[in-house]
Design a protein around this motif. Sequence first.
Motif, PDB file in Angstrom:
ATOM      1  N   GLY A 167       0.812  -1.210   0.000  1.00  0.00           N
ATOM      2  CA  GLY A 167       0.000   0.000   0.000  1.00  0.00           C
ATOM      3  C   GLY A 167       0.846   1.261   0.000  1.00  0.00           C
ATOM      4  N   THR A 168       1.911   1.269   0.808  1.00  0.00           N
ATOM      5  CA  THR A 168       2.796   2.441   0.841  1.00  0.00           C
ATOM      6  C   THR A 168       3.467   2.663  -0.503  1.00  0.00           C
ATOM      7  N   LEU A 169       3.982   1.599  -1.111  1.00  0.00           N
ATOM      8  CA  LEU A 169       4.661   1.737  -2.403  1.00  0.00           C
ATOM      9  C   LEU A 169       3.701   2.206  -3.494  1.00  0.00           C
ATOM     10  N   MET A 170       2.491   1.679  -3.527  1.00  0.00           N
ATOM     11  CA  MET A 170       1.534   2.091  -4.555  1.00  0.00           C
ATOM     12  C   MET A 170       1.079   3.532  -4.348  1.00  0.00           C
ATOM     13  N   GLN A 171       0.828   3.913  -3.112  1.00  0.00           N
ATOM     14  CA  GLN A 171       0.383   5.281  -2.850  1.00  0.00           C
ATOM     15  C   GLN A 171       1.476   6.291  -3.160  1.00  0.00           C
ATOM     16  N   ILE A 172       2.718   6.006  -2.751  1.00  0.00           N
ATOM     17  CA  ILE A 172       3.792   6.965  -2.986  1.00  0.00           C
ATOM     18  C   ILE A 172       4.133   7.022  -4.478  1.00  0.00           C
ATOM     19  N   THR A 173       3.957   5.901  -5.215  1.00  0.00           N
ATOM     20  CA  THR A 173       4.210   5.935  -6.658  1.00  0.00           C
ATOM     21  C   THR A 173       3.198   6.819  -7.373  1.00  0.00           C
ATOM     22  N   THR A 316      -7.402  -1.806   6.546  1.00  0.00           N
ATOM     23  CA  THR A 316      -7.714  -3.149   6.078  1.00  0.00           C
ATOM     24  C   THR A 316      -6.603  -4.094   6.490  1.00  0.00           C
ATOM     25  N   ALA A 317      -6.918  -5.382   6.563  1.00  0.00           N
ATOM     26  CA  ALA A 317      -5.946  -6.408   6.927  1.00  0.00           C
ATOM     27  C   ALA A 317      -5.585  -7.300   5.760  1.00  0.00           C
ATOM     28  N   VAL A 318      -6.081  -7.000   4.570  1.00  0.00           N
ATOM     29  CA  VAL A 318      -5.831  -7.842   3.398  1.00  0.00           C
ATOM     30  C   VAL A 318      -5.087  -7.031   2.351  1.00  0.00           C
ATOM     31  N   VAL A 319      -4.521  -7.751   1.382  1.00  0.00           N
ATOM     32  CA  VAL A 319      -3.801  -7.110   0.279  1.00  0.00           C
ATOM     33  C   VAL A 319      -4.812  -6.595  -0.745  1.00  0.00           C
ATOM     34  N   ASN A 320      -4.709  -5.318  -1.061  1.00  0.00           N
ATOM     35  CA  ASN A 320      -5.579  -4.690  -2.052  1.00  0.00           C
ATOM     36  C   ASN A 320      -4.711  -4.105  -3.157  1.00  0.00           C
ATOM     37  N   LEU A 321      -4.791  -4.681  -4.331  1.00  0.00           N
ATOM     38  CA  LEU A 321      -3.988  -4.231  -5.466  1.00  0.00           C
ATOM     39  C   LEU A 321      -4.713  -3.242  -6.364  1.00  0.00           C
ATOM     40  N   ASN A 322      -5.955  -2.908  -6.029  1.00  0.00           N
ATOM     41  CA  ASN A 322      -6.733  -1.944  -6.807  1.00  0.00           C
ATOM     42  C   ASN A 322      -6.789  -0.627  -6.037  1.00  0.00           C
ATOM     43  N   PRO A 323      -6.024   0.381  -6.451  1.00  0.00           N
ATOM     44  CA  PRO A 323      -5.994   1.630  -5.689  1.00  0.00           C
ATOM     45  C   PRO A 323      -7.257   2.472  -5.824  1.00  0.00           C
ATOM     46  N   GLU A 325     -10.462   1.258  -5.611  1.00  0.00           N
ATOM     47  CA  GLU A 325     -11.635   0.657  -4.990  1.00  0.00           C
ATOM     48  C   GLU A 325     -11.218  -0.058  -3.711  1.00  0.00           C
ATOM     49  N   GLY A 326     -11.896   0.261  -2.640  1.00  0.00           N
ATOM     50  CA  GLY A 326     -11.648  -0.410  -1.373  1.00  0.00           C
ATOM     51  C   GLY A 326     -10.527   0.226  -0.582  1.00  0.00           C
ATOM     52  N   PRO A 327     -10.495   0.014   0.717  1.00  0.00           N
ATOM     53  CA  PRO A 327      -9.449   0.591   1.563  1.00  0.00           C
ATOM     54  C   PRO A 327      -8.086  -0.014   1.260  1.00  0.00           C
ATOM     55  N   MET A 328      -7.058   0.783   1.455  1.00  0.00           N
ATOM     56  CA  MET A 328      -5.674   0.351   1.238  1.00  0.00           C
ATOM     57  C   MET A 328      -4.813   0.989   2.324  1.00  0.00           C
ATOM     58  N   ILE A 329      -4.277   0.183   3.202  1.00  0.00           N
ATOM     59  CA  ILE A 329      -3.539   0.690   4.351  1.00  0.00           C
ATOM     60  C   ILE A 329      -2.087   0.935   3.966  1.00  0.00           C
ATOM     61  N   SER A 330      -1.426   1.821   4.711  1.00  0.00           N
ATOM     62  CA  SER A 330      -0.014   2.115   4.508  1.00  0.00           C
ATOM     63  C   SER A 330       0.756   1.806   5.787  1.00  0.00           C
ATOM     64  N   LEU A 331       2.075   1.892   5.708  1.00  0.00           N
ATOM     65  CA  LEU A 331       2.907   1.561   6.868  1.00  0.00           C
ATOM     66  C   LEU A 331       2.649   2.478   8.064  1.00  0.00           C
ATOM     67  N   PRO A 332       2.617   3.822   7.910  1.00  0.00           N
ATOM     68  CA  PRO A 332       2.327   4.659   9.085  1.00  0.00           C
ATOM     69  C   PRO A 332       0.969   4.348   9.710  1.00  0.00           C
ATOM     70  N   LEU A 333      -0.026   4.142   8.888  1.00  0.00           N
ATOM     71  CA  LEU A 333      -1.352   3.828   9.423  1.00  0.00           C
ATOM     72  C   LEU A 333      -1.373   2.440  10.063  1.00  0.00           C
ATOM     73  N   GLN A 334      -0.601   1.497   9.524  1.00  0.00           N
ATOM     74  CA  GLN A 334      -0.520   0.171  10.119  1.00  0.00           C
ATOM     75  C   GLN A 334       0.163   0.229  11.486  1.00  0.00           C
TER      76      GLN A 334
END
Length: 442
Positions: A167-173, A316-323, A325-334
């Motif tokens: 999530g962090t890598l996708m958001q920062i990209t 979220t506690a699962v892997v979400n590869l679709n930025p 749709e659906g929640p996507m957690i990052s390292l600081p939020l985790q």
Amino acid sequence: MTETAVELEAELELQAAAVRHTTNIPSSVGIEIGPRRRMRAARVDDQFNILGAAAAGVAVAVLLFGWFGPLSGYVGFVIVAFIAFIGFYALLVSLKSDWQEVKDRVMSVVLSSAGVLLFGALVFVVAYTLVRGQEALPHLNFFTDSMELAGPLDGLELGGIFHAILGTLMQITMALIVTVPLGILTALFLNEVGGKFARFVRTISDAMTALPSIVAGLFVYSAIIVLITHQRSGFAASMAITVMMLPIVIRASDIVLRLVAGNLREAAYALGSTRWRTVWHVVLPTARPGLATAVILGTARGIGETSPVLLTSGVTAVVNLNPFEGPMISLPLQVFDFVKSPEPNMIARGFGAAAVLILLVLTLFAIARLIGGKGPGDLSRAQQQRVVAASGRDLKRITVAADRRILLEANTSGAWPPPTAPPNHPSSPAPTIDLSTKEPSS
């Protein structure tokens, strides 16, 4: 006295005057050369002053906190000891120095102490996080699994932060895709175009550097989630991160572009180049290391944001590869989600995730220092080879053009065979440069 004798005497006087006014280099024969002085090393009296003042400061603090005064607390002890240390150090330096040197020495000690304090705080934060996270970091599943099948009471051999890392890598990209071109183009507008509107944009970007991150999160939440998507997503979080990164990139890039020498632009204009060709071929290559540093600094700022991601991405506690749709957690939020749990294993996971985040940010800053330390004219081995290859192609092109011109002149004038090119002519063979020795070879 004859006229010849007068002229000879005047010439001798001029020669003697020239000898008297000529700089004479003294001979070093018979002069013993002393040991080289270490400019960065402290003298013995300086070391004595520092050690003596430190011992006196600690002694004064011990007397005040243990004997004479009703004082207590470690912080107060350190502050009193440091103030006493500064006073005793100024007193010891004043015994052999004037007032100006006393001020210089005292300010040097104060600034050095501030640097040591900040570095110690950084080391303490990193070391404390690594020590608290050492229970989770050795487990391989911590980096390869998500928290989908792990609960608060499960051991550290289950679950991990893989979904947060993705999530962090996708958001920062996604944030970099928007921030890098927009930030650099804005900095170019501020420096190359200017005007009243440019001053207004610079003022707004400077003010946005102090924008609270929660305000950026609320803005994106209202503008994207409420009005468009109606759900939290990684894309919304990346837009919130973009709002936080953009002023940093603009400000740093603006400063870097200001440092490009004006005579480089003037030389390009004198050669007939347009403004934007000058920007593309002169300004940007010269400022490339600084621009890379600005981008990495902005990335390090955005990768550690928590509050805007909390409002826009969800948990979220699962892997979400679709930025989108659906929640996507990052390292600081985790990290925030882990440490708010009362379970020791969850807290250990939180400190492990924080350690990963800190190491990632420190790596980005180290890369920024390495790139920023390289000057605009410093070329790598591969770049030097490309420059030599380009010079060879230019030499071949010039040689062919010169040979054609010589043949054309010979055909026109009827002189055949054509004259041999002189040594300095472009068609004559030129020496090549060996990169290993950097000397011309035939």
